[in-house]
Design a protein around this motif. Structure first.
Motif, PDB file in Angstrom:
ATOM      1  N   THR A   1      35.147  37.160  48.515  1.00  0.00           N
ATOM      2  CA  THR A   1      33.971  37.036  47.661  1.00  0.00           C
ATOM      3  C   THR A   1      34.185  37.891  46.412  1.00  0.00           C
ATOM      4  OG1 THR A   1      32.869  38.847  48.811  1.00  0.00           O
ATOM      5  CG2 THR A   1      32.416  36.615  49.594  1.00  0.00           C
TER       6      THR A   1
ATOM      7  N   THR B   1      26.909  32.520  50.490  1.00  0.00           N
ATOM      8  CA  THR B   1      28.182  31.795  50.459  1.00  0.00           C
ATOM      9  C   THR B   1      28.422  31.131  51.810  1.00  0.00           C
ATOM     10  OG1 THR B   1      29.137  33.303  48.826  1.00  0.00           O
ATOM     11  CG2 THR B   1      30.677  32.010  50.153  1.00  0.00           C
TER      12      THR B   1
ATOM     13  N   CYS C   1      30.051  29.526  55.068  1.00  0.00           N
ATOM     14  CA  CYS C   1      31.259  29.863  55.830  1.00  0.00           C
ATOM     15  C   CYS C   1      31.175  29.222  57.216  1.00  0.00           C
ATOM     16  CB  CYS C   1      31.431  31.376  55.941  1.00  0.00           C
ATOM     17  SG  CYS C   1      30.047  32.210  56.758  1.00  0.00           S
ATOM     18  N   GLU C   2      32.293  29.227  57.917  1.00  0.00           N
ATOM     19  CA  GLU C   2      32.339  28.697  59.274  1.00  0.00           C
ATOM     20  C   GLU C   2      33.477  29.358  60.033  1.00  0.00           C
ATOM     21  OE1 GLU C   2      34.117  24.663  59.749  1.00  0.00           O
ATOM     22  OE2 GLU C   2      34.020  24.622  57.551  1.00  0.00           O
TER      23      GLU C   2
ATOM     24  N   SER D   1      28.509  27.793  62.036  1.00  0.00           N
ATOM     25  CA  SER D   1      28.522  27.885  60.571  1.00  0.00           C
ATOM     26  C   SER D   1      27.429  28.836  60.138  1.00  0.00           C
ATOM     27  CB  SER D   1      28.303  26.509  59.946  1.00  0.00           C
ATOM     28  OG  SER D   1      27.054  25.973  60.335  1.00  0.00           O
TER      29      SER D   1
ATOM     30  N   THR E   1      26.359  31.767  56.576  1.00  0.00           N
ATOM     31  CA  THR E   1      26.533  32.229  55.202  1.00  0.00           C
ATOM     32  C   THR E   1      26.957  33.689  55.190  1.00  0.00           C
ATOM     33  OG1 THR E   1      24.203  32.829  55.044  1.00  0.00           O
ATOM     34  CG2 THR E   1      24.822  30.627  54.257  1.00  0.00           C
TER      35      THR E   1
ATOM     36  N   TYR F   1      32.816  41.701  56.464  1.00  0.00           N
ATOM     37  CA  TYR F   1      31.994  40.543  56.149  1.00  0.00           C
ATOM     38  C   TYR F   1      31.062  40.303  57.335  1.00  0.00           C
ATOM     39  CZ  TYR F   1      34.814  39.083  52.120  1.00  0.00           C
ATOM     40  OH  TYR F   1      35.442  39.011  50.906  1.00  0.00           O
TER      41      TYR F   1
ATOM     42  N   MET G   1      28.742  37.418  58.950  1.00  0.00           N
ATOM     43  CA  MET G   1      28.392  36.009  58.958  1.00  0.00           C
ATOM     44  C   MET G   1      27.003  35.846  59.570  1.00  0.00           C
ATOM     45  SD  MET G   1      30.408  32.937  60.925  1.00  0.00           S
ATOM     46  CE  MET G   1      29.887  31.231  60.802  1.00  0.00           C
TER      47      MET G   1
ATOM     48  N   CYS H   1      35.792  30.147  54.320  1.00  0.00           N
ATOM     49  CA  CYS H   1      34.826  29.768  53.293  1.00  0.00           C
ATOM     50  C   CYS H   1      35.449  28.598  52.538  1.00  0.00           C
ATOM     51  CB  CYS H   1      34.534  30.917  52.343  1.00  0.00           C
ATOM     52  SG  CYS H   1      33.726  32.334  53.106  1.00  0.00           S
TER      53      CYS H   1
ATOM     54  N   ALA I   1      38.941  33.725  54.724  1.00  0.00           N
ATOM     55  CA  ALA I   1      38.326  34.918  54.147  1.00  0.00           C
ATOM     56  C   ALA I   1      38.356  36.115  55.073  1.00  0.00           C
ATOM     57  CB  ALA I   1      36.881  34.622  53.751  1.00  0.00           C
TER      58      ALA I   1
ATOM     59  N   VAL J   1      36.258  32.770  46.637  1.00  0.00           N
ATOM     60  CA  VAL J   1      35.655  31.748  47.484  1.00  0.00           C
ATOM     61  C   VAL J   1      34.471  31.059  46.793  1.00  0.00           C
ATOM     62  CG1 VAL J   1      36.398  32.885  49.593  1.00  0.00           C
ATOM     63  CG2 VAL J   1      34.134  33.392  48.689  1.00  0.00           C
ATOM     64  N   GLU J   2      33.738  31.777  45.931  1.00  0.00           N
ATOM     65  CA  GLU J   2      32.593  31.158  45.260  1.00  0.00           C
ATOM     66  C   GLU J   2      33.016  30.153  44.195  1.00  0.00           C
ATOM     67  OE1 GLU J   2      31.334  35.581  45.803  1.00  0.00           O
ATOM     68  OE2 GLU J   2      33.170  34.415  45.504  1.00  0.00           O
TER      69      GLU J   2
END
Length: 975
Positions: A70, A77, A79-80, A101, A103, A115, A117, A144, A149, A196-197
């Motif tokens: 990020t 954002t 993510c999964e 999944s 964010t 990070y 999630m 992501c 990520a 990633v964004e």
């Protein structure tokens, strides 16, 4: 799985490095043994491990993963992840998987370098007392979009199982041991972290595994051959990147010089230090680039072929203007030329004016300029590098590449002194072609290195066509036409691609299924670099340009079939590629007449794009010829001519002769209309004013005076009837009239004209200061020049002082717009101060002018080198007035050097200035006792002025007499 035999997991689920672990895949039978090759700290900030699978039955991913991070503080954002959580396991059944999944919010656990999630699903219930339902997820990949990520490490306490924590990829890639393990066990996996964004804006680097053709090895961003040289330039760029806030640089040079490779090396260096590098996609929507203003980490944006991407550049500059400035925001522009397009960009918007002020340009020199030991070493390095990677190219795996490379790297190979081998790409293409040719006993096919490589590429086309069942149903010539069409015009969608292919004559009657098969064949040969596009193109670009150019020589009619229905973007691409191919050294400029004919035959579609491309290219000749033919064609409508004039840039070196020609045609048209209806007189006056400026830019000063004189006469009459509408325009034309008169030595008439312009503009400023102050300052500056020319020095000094005061205020508010005028006014002030004996002040003013012009020349050399030369000439005079003769000689020497080069390309415009500087150089040399050199300089000045006097004696006779006096004195003193 991050590469062929390398698996990423959590440190707390594997033993120490060197120990064996067993791997399985949900839904598949069997297990595989692997060995831990790197491990972070179990439960620590780097809770991750790498496992190498040596089992021969293991089948890893076809392409390595790409890393992401990020780069903004914006939440949400997507993510999964995918793992074998306990919550989906059932006794007695096969291990199952779950794919949650959610964010990421970059601020969550920011200080802890984790990070978090946030799961989109309803949080699951615990599977047992104190047990997490997410047990078994440790080591799962956090994606992501297409970017890896992080690695799932924990179900954090106190969050009701609604979140999962991950070790970010940036933490791992910061670890030297992790990077070393990647290099040792999966060198095809890079270490670049992509944003990633902004995945939808980024053009990723090509993978280095499982390439389809040998030519793919030449792509600069694959970095097959290690980077070498450019140490000084890299140090300069590193310093530039280290400066706070926004900055831009333009790196330009011919195709194949190494611009992209240098930019990639710089990007890799910066990303290793925590930066994010974004290679901007060519098809990225300009309205999406505002997102970059949210960058929260140091950002390098690389824009390749910047000369063709004006809309994106302006959007980038707007984003940079909105950026907080708390972290670095740098733009590195790559282009083949720094010509008209670069000058236009500076004036295209307020953001461009502000942010590009002071932007440096770098002309990239050849990497291996001499056929010496360094070039031989570079060749050997390229051979060894390609030999190491050719086993990863389909159908080329089964040769003994080390042995073939060894044969080619003994001693100094023949032919390394051939023209063109000073550039990195030509040297690399030669090394690759030599390796490929070494696999056969036959002599190399083709006379150029491009031909040799295309022989191997065509084999790839043929075998792939057979795999797509296109042979023998379609002739190879037809398929080659289709491939050339795809390269020449491109397409944004599958439907547009199909429509393009139907304009290939031999495909016009084919079924839809067959058209689709041809499109899929091209996409299989050259996959699209970004999702959504139907296909990519042969790389490197220089090889693609040669292929299309050679094909158009054999089949020039193909472009004529494609042009009529081309979109604006396709027409621009067609002319860009055609122009580059026409200039390709190996094609010996044979394509130029075909390109000119194409433009004239399809004028309505191609003339607008031709103007744009002509300002972006190093070789605009064929396009300029076509524009002349179209303008002279009686069938070309006045509306079409006016549309071309409106599309012309305000100033253009490449199109200056054509601009004058087109403006003359329009002037003739408006004159005819005004003769029949006086209501068209304003159009005639405007056209005459423009025509005068275009003629003056070519050095055709007498004709320019005639045109502006007529414009003044018309506007004076119009201003009598409608003063509010036409007095500003009358002042503009009077200002231009004064300039034209002054250029021809008619000083008193020039003073009269500029005096009237100043009077009008002073009145206009009193009523509306904002729009008229810049014009008022220009007129005051010109008034000072003509007053001084007539000996009215105190009045001249007063006028330039008032002008300079206005210019300084304007330049403070909008420096890029008004600093050029500020420098001109400073130059004028210095002259006026010198005339009244205020020598120290005169020197101070001219030094400031030279400093400003040097900065402007770094950004826009074509526009400001003449002005820099003029200021250097004056600086020499001011230094000489103070007895500083060595410094004076240095300044006038630089002025002569610049003006000599300018006169070489545009003699009519710049030879008078060269003669003046040569005369001053002679005097300066003589003052230091170097009279033989002084004599050579004044003889050259006299020779030039004799020729000028023959054309315009009333302008140049007095200057010739001065030079002859200096010549006579020197000849007598030398004896």
């Amino acid at each position: 799985m991050i590469a062929g035999r390398l698996v990423l997991t959590s440190a707390h689920v594997v033993p120490e490095p060197g120990h064996t672990v067993r791997l399985f895949r949900p839904g598949e039978g069997g297990t595989w043994d692997g060995r831990v090759v790197w491990r972070g700290t179990p439960g620590g900030r780097d809770d991750a491990a790498l496992v190498r699978v040596d089992d021969p039955s293991w089948a890893g991913p076809r392409q390595p993963i790409r890393w992401g991070r990020t780069v903004t503080h914006r939440p949400g954002t997507a993510c999964e992840t995918w793992g074998v959580a306990d919550l989906v396991q059932r006794p007695g059944r096969a291990t199952d998987a779950v794919q949650p999944s959610g964010t990421l919010n970059p601020g969550d656990r920011f200080a802890g370098n984790r990070y978090v999630m946030s799961l989109a699903q309803h949080p699951p219930e615990p599977v047992g007392e104190g047990a997490s339902p997410w047990g078994g997820m440790s080591g799962a990949a956090l994606f992501c979009g297409d970017l890896l990520a992080g690695v799932i490490a924990a179900d954090p306490a106190g969050r009701a199982h609604a979140h999962l924590e991950a070790v970010p990829a940036y933490v791992l890639l910061h670890d030297p041991g992790f990077r070393a393990a990647l290099t040792d066990h999966a060198p095809e996996v890079g270490t670049a972290l992509e944003p990633v964004e902004w995945q939808h804006l980024t053009e990723p680097a090509a993978a280095t595994r499982l390439m389809n053709s040998p030519a793919a090895l030449l792509q600069a961003r694959r970095q097959i051959v290690p980077f070498r040289g450019r140490t000084t330039l890299l140090a300069d760029l590193d310093t530039w990147a280290g400066e706070d806030g926004f900055a831009a640089r333009l790196l330009h040079g011919p195709g194949g010089q190494g611009k992209t490779r240098l930019a990639q090396h710089l990007a890799d260096t910066l990303t290793a230090g925590g930066w994010t590098a974004l290679w901007l996609r060519a098809d990225a929507s300009a309205d999406k680039l505002a997102e970059l203003s949210a960058a929260a980490v140091p950002l390098l944006v690389v824009v390749d072929y910047a000369e063709t991407r004006a809309a994106q550049l302006l959007a980038l500059l707007e984003a940079a203007a909105q950026h907080s400035g708390e972290s670095a925001f740098k733009m590195l522009l790559l282009a083949r030329t720094a010509g008209d397009w670069w000058n236009d960009l500076h004036a295209a918007s307020t953001a461009a004016e502000d942010l590009l002020d002071g932007t440096g340009t770098i002309l990239l020199p050849a990497l291996e300029p001499e056929p010496d030991a360094s070039r031989t070493a570079a060749y050997h390095q390229a051979v060894d590098s390609y030999a190491a990677h050719l086993p990863h190219v389909r159908s080329w795996q089964h040769h003994d590449w080390p042995a073939l490379a060894a044969r080619l790297t003994v001693g100094t190979p023949e032919g390394l002194d051939r023209p063109g081998l000073d550039t990195a790409l030509t040297l690399h293409m030669t090394a690759l072609a030599d390796l490929l040719d070494a696999t056969t006993d036959t002599a190399p096919a083709g006379t150029t290195v491009e031909d040799r490589l295309l022989v191997h590429e065509r084999r790839y086309w043929t075998t792939t066509a057979a795999a797509h069942h296109l042979n023998p149903g379609l002739a190879f010539a037809t398929l080659t036409d289709a491939l050339a069409a795809a390269h020449l015009l491109g397409a944004d969608t599958d439907d547009q691609a199909d429509a393009l292919l139907r304009h290939v004559p031999a495909l016009a009657d084919q079924t839809t299924d067959r058209i689709h098969a041809v499109r899929r064949w091209i996409a299989a040969l050259y996959p699209a670099p970004t999702p959504g596009l139907p296909w990519g193109m042969l790389q490197p670009d220089r090889l693609a340009e040669y292929f299309t150019g050679r094909h158009l020589l054999q089949n020039p009619a193909l472009a004529h079939h494609l042009a009529p229905t081309a979109t604006e973007a396709q027409a621009t691409r067609l002319l860009t590629l055609y122009t580059r191919a026409a200039a390709h050294p190996a094609l010996c400029h044979q394509l130029a007449p075909h390109l000119t004919t194409l433009c004239t035959d399809h004028a309505l579609t191609l003339t607008g794009p031709a103007i744009d491309v002509a300002t972006q290219t190093e070789h605009p000749g064929p396009l300029a010829d076509a524009l002349h033919h179209i303008t002279d064609n009686p069938a070309t409508s006045p509306n079409h001519l006016q549309a071309l004039a409106d599309r012309l840039p305000h100033t253009s070196y490449n199109l200056a002769p054509y601009a004058a020609h087109l403006t003359q045609r329009l002037t003739e048209y408006h004159r005819t209309r005004a003769d029949h209806d006086p209501a068209h007189l304003p159009d005639l006056a405007a056209s005459l004013n423009n025509f005068s400026n275009r003629l003056a830019a070519l050095g055709r000063r007498e004709e320019a005076l005639v045109a502006i004189g007529e414009a003044v006469e018309i506007r004076r009459e119009l201003a009598r009837a409608q003063p509010d509408d036409f007095r500003p325009r009358l002042a503009l034309s009077l200002n231009n009239l004064a300039i034209r008169l002054g250029e021809l030595g008619r000083q008193e008439e020039a003073l009269e004209a500029i005096g009237e312009a100043v009077e009008i503009r002073r009145e206009l400023v009193q009523g509306r200061p904002d729009p008229f102050r810049p014009h008022f300052a220009s007129s005051l500056n010109n008034l000072a020049i003509w007053l001084a020319a007539l000996g009215r020095r105190e009045e001249a000094l007063e006028a330039i002082g008032e002008a300079l005061e206005i210019r300084r205020e304007l330049a403070r508010d909008r420096p890029d717009a008004f600093r050029p005028d500020l420098a001109g006014h400073l130059n004028n002030l210095s002259n006026r101060l010198g005339e009244v004996g205020r020598r120290e002040e005169a020197l101070e003013a001219i030094r400031e002018a030279v400093e400003v012009y040097r900065e402007l020349v770094r950004d826009r050399p074509d526009a400001f080198r003449p002005d820099l030369a003029g200021s250097l000439n004056n600086l020499s005079s001011r230094l000489a007035d103070l007895g500083r003769r060595e410094e004076a000689l240095e300044a006038i020497g630089e002025a002569v050097e610049i003006r000599r080069e300018l006169a070489r390309t545009r003699p009519e415009a710049f030879r008078p200035d060269l003669a003046m500087s040569l005369s001053n150089l002679s005097i300066s040399l003589a003052g230091l006792g170097r009279r033989e050199e002084a004599l050579a300089a004044i003889r050259e000045a006299v020779a030039i002025r004799r020729e000028l006097v023959q054309a315009r004696p009333e302008v140049h006779q007095s200057e010739l007499e001065k030079s002859l006096g200096v010549l006579e004195w020197l000849e007598e003193s030398i004896g």
